[in-house]
Design a protein around this motif. Structure first.
Motif, mmCIF file in Angstrom:
data_model
loop_
_atom_site.group_PDB
_atom_site.id
_atom_site.type_symbol
_atom_site.label_atom_id
_atom_site.label_comp_id
_atom_site.label_asym_id
_atom_site.label_seq_id
_atom_site.Cartn_x
_atom_site.Cartn_y
_atom_site.Cartn_z
ATOM 1 N N THR A 14 0.835 -1.203 0.000
ATOM 2 C CA THR A 14 0.000 0.000 0.000
ATOM 3 C C THR A 14 0.869 1.251 0.000
ATOM 4 O OG1 THR A 14 -1.719 -1.200 1.197
ATOM 5 C CG2 THR A 14 -1.859 1.194 1.174
ATOM 6 N N THR A 34 -9.879 9.831 -1.225
ATOM 7 C CA THR A 34 -10.959 9.090 -1.878
ATOM 8 C C THR A 34 -10.977 9.230 -3.392
ATOM 9 O OG1 THR A 34 -12.455 10.957 -1.470
ATOM 10 C CG2 THR A 34 -12.411 9.189 0.175
ATOM 11 N N VAL A 53 -6.973 6.304 -3.450
ATOM 12 C CA VAL A 53 -7.586 4.969 -3.437
ATOM 13 C C VAL A 53 -7.695 4.375 -4.841
ATOM 14 C CG1 VAL A 53 -9.702 3.703 -2.917
ATOM 15 C CG2 VAL A 53 -8.782 5.314 -1.249
ATOM 16 N N PRO A 54 -8.208 5.090 -5.856
ATOM 17 C CA PRO A 54 -8.246 4.478 -7.195
ATOM 18 C C PRO A 54 -6.868 4.136 -7.744
ATOM 19 C CG PRO A 54 -9.712 6.374 -7.095
ATOM 20 C CD PRO A 54 -8.888 6.416 -5.846
ATOM 21 N N LEU A 67 -5.273 1.014 -5.577
ATOM 22 C CA LEU A 67 -6.042 -0.221 -5.457
ATOM 23 C C LEU A 67 -5.325 -1.448 -6.022
ATOM 24 C CD1 LEU A 67 -8.706 -1.206 -4.333
ATOM 25 C CD2 LEU A 67 -9.751 -0.801 -6.554
ATOM 26 N N MET A 108 -2.669 -2.404 -3.502
ATOM 27 C CA MET A 108 -3.289 -2.856 -2.262
ATOM 28 C C MET A 108 -3.806 -4.282 -2.390
ATOM 29 S SD MET A 108 -6.212 -0.842 -0.109
ATOM 30 C CE MET A 108 -7.420 -1.026 -1.420
ATOM 31 N N LEU A 109 -4.441 -4.612 -3.510
ATOM 32 C CA LEU A 109 -4.956 -5.966 -3.709
ATOM 33 C C LEU A 109 -3.831 -6.977 -3.872
ATOM 34 C CD1 LEU A 109 -8.015 -5.230 -6.012
ATOM 35 C CD2 LEU A 109 -8.022 -5.853 -3.597
ATOM 36 N N PHE A 168 -12.143 -5.197 -9.587
ATOM 37 C CA PHE A 168 -12.024 -3.836 -9.088
ATOM 38 C C PHE A 168 -11.006 -3.005 -9.859
ATOM 39 C CE2 PHE A 168 -14.193 -5.546 -5.428
ATOM 40 C CZ PHE A 168 -14.984 -4.487 -5.020
ATOM 41 N N THR A 169 -10.038 -3.652 -10.499
ATOM 42 C CA THR A 169 -9.022 -2.889 -11.216
ATOM 43 C C THR A 169 -9.224 -2.904 -12.728
ATOM 44 O OG1 THR A 169 -7.580 -4.845 -11.258
ATOM 45 C CG2 THR A 169 -7.325 -3.339 -9.413
#
Length: 319
Positions: free
Chosen positions: A206, A233, A237-238, A241, A244-245, A312-313
């Motif tokens: 992250t 936000t 975050v975008p 991501l 992070m995943l 999500f990506t």
């Protein structure tokens, strides 16, 4: 008075020759007319290509074979080596056939319960997954926000980087006695061990993702005077991501490895304890079955997180 009389060449020709030439001319004209009519008919009627077995498109099975054949060969090689080891040890290691028959018997009733120390393999897997979920969830709740802060603020990065570099290489089982000492119980100690070993991939990935956000995005946010919440936000975050995943995927693999070793030492109900209990009973077949169960469950967790990352990506996540 002289009068000129003009005669046609056909009239002046001999009767036989004139008739022949006239018939020839009429035949050529008729032939030309038939040819033109045939040509017009050919133009008006669309040509229908002849279909044959050779002209039909053939299905290409090469891609299917490339996807199916290598895994089948790999499993076949594993079974062959396993069989040779079984023969070399004179039955000390059960053969694939014996293990398969034992697995069929074992999974015919995976959720039986004859006491606290005699339960089906299904209950043991569920108990391990419950501990993994708790420890992994706590690590995500703590590790992801800490990673954002370390990546966002240089001061925090310089403060926490030495601590992460010092504690991350520590073996998972080295944390287990600390958990037993602090929490006075096997279950909390196992969850603590999963937590402390799963948190590092989430923090590091992250933080790296935050640090790799293009500086142009941050300059635009500064010009627009966006608040820190809006920056988090709408920009961080975008962008972070995918990183992070990836950290989540690495962490869940670590958690599943740690829980088996922790349960071997702490006892109770779980797949690790089941392996150790079967070893004490010298039941090697069940140990081999447990190895495959651990691998299949870990593979399913990895596959589920890959699908989550792709959803999500909006990109393919490999390896």
């Amino acid at each position: 008075m002289v009068s000129a009389v003009f005669h046609s060449p056909l009239e002046s020709a001999p009767p036989g020759l004139g008739s022949a030439e006239h018939n020839a001319t009429h035949s050529i004209a008729a032939s030309a007319g038939e040819t033109g009519a045939a040509a017009m008919k050919h133009l008006k009627t669309p040509a229908i290509p002849e279909t044959s077995a050779a002209a039909r498109p053939q299905r290409d099975f090469s891609a299917l074979w490339l996807r199916v054949l290598p895994p089948v060969l790999g499993l076949g090689l594993l079974a062959l080596v396993w069989e040779l080891v079984s023969i070399a040890t004179k039955g000390g290691i059960p053969s694939p056939r014996e293990t398969w028959l034992q697995a069929v018997t074992l999974f015919s009733d995976p959720f039986y319960r004859n006491g606290p120390n005699d339960q089906g393999v299904g209950w043991n897997v569920l108990a391990s997954l419950k501990r993994v979920a708790l420890g992994f969830g706590l690590a995500a709740v703590v590790g992801i926000p800490v990673g954002f802060m370390i990546g966002r603020f240089t001061f925090l990065s310089h403060m926490f980087n030495p601590l992460i570099s010092l504690l991350r290489p520590v073996s998972p089982l080295a944390w287990l006695p600390i958990g037993l000492l602090v929490f006075k119980g096997a279950d909390p100690a196992a969850i603590w061990t999963i937590f402390i070993c799963s948190i590092w991939p989430m923090i590091i990935n992250t933080a790296v993702g935050v640090q790799r956000v293009p500086q142009d995005y941050m300059n635009v946010a500064r010009v627009l005077q966006l608040s820190e919440w809006k920056i988090l936000t709408k920009i961080l975050v975008p962008s972070v991501l995918p990183y992070m995943l990836t950290g989540v995927r690495l962490a869940v693999g670590t958690a599943w490895l740690v829980i088996v070793a922790a349960e071997m030492l702490t006892g109770g109900v779980g797949i690790g304890f089941w392996v150790w209990d079967e070893w004490n009973n010298l039941n090697v077949k069940n140990i081999l079955i447990a190895i495959f169960v651990i691998g299949i469950v870990g593979l399913m967790l990895e596959f589920a997180l890959i699908k989550l990352a792709c959803a999500f990506t909006f990109e393919e996540v490999k390896n």
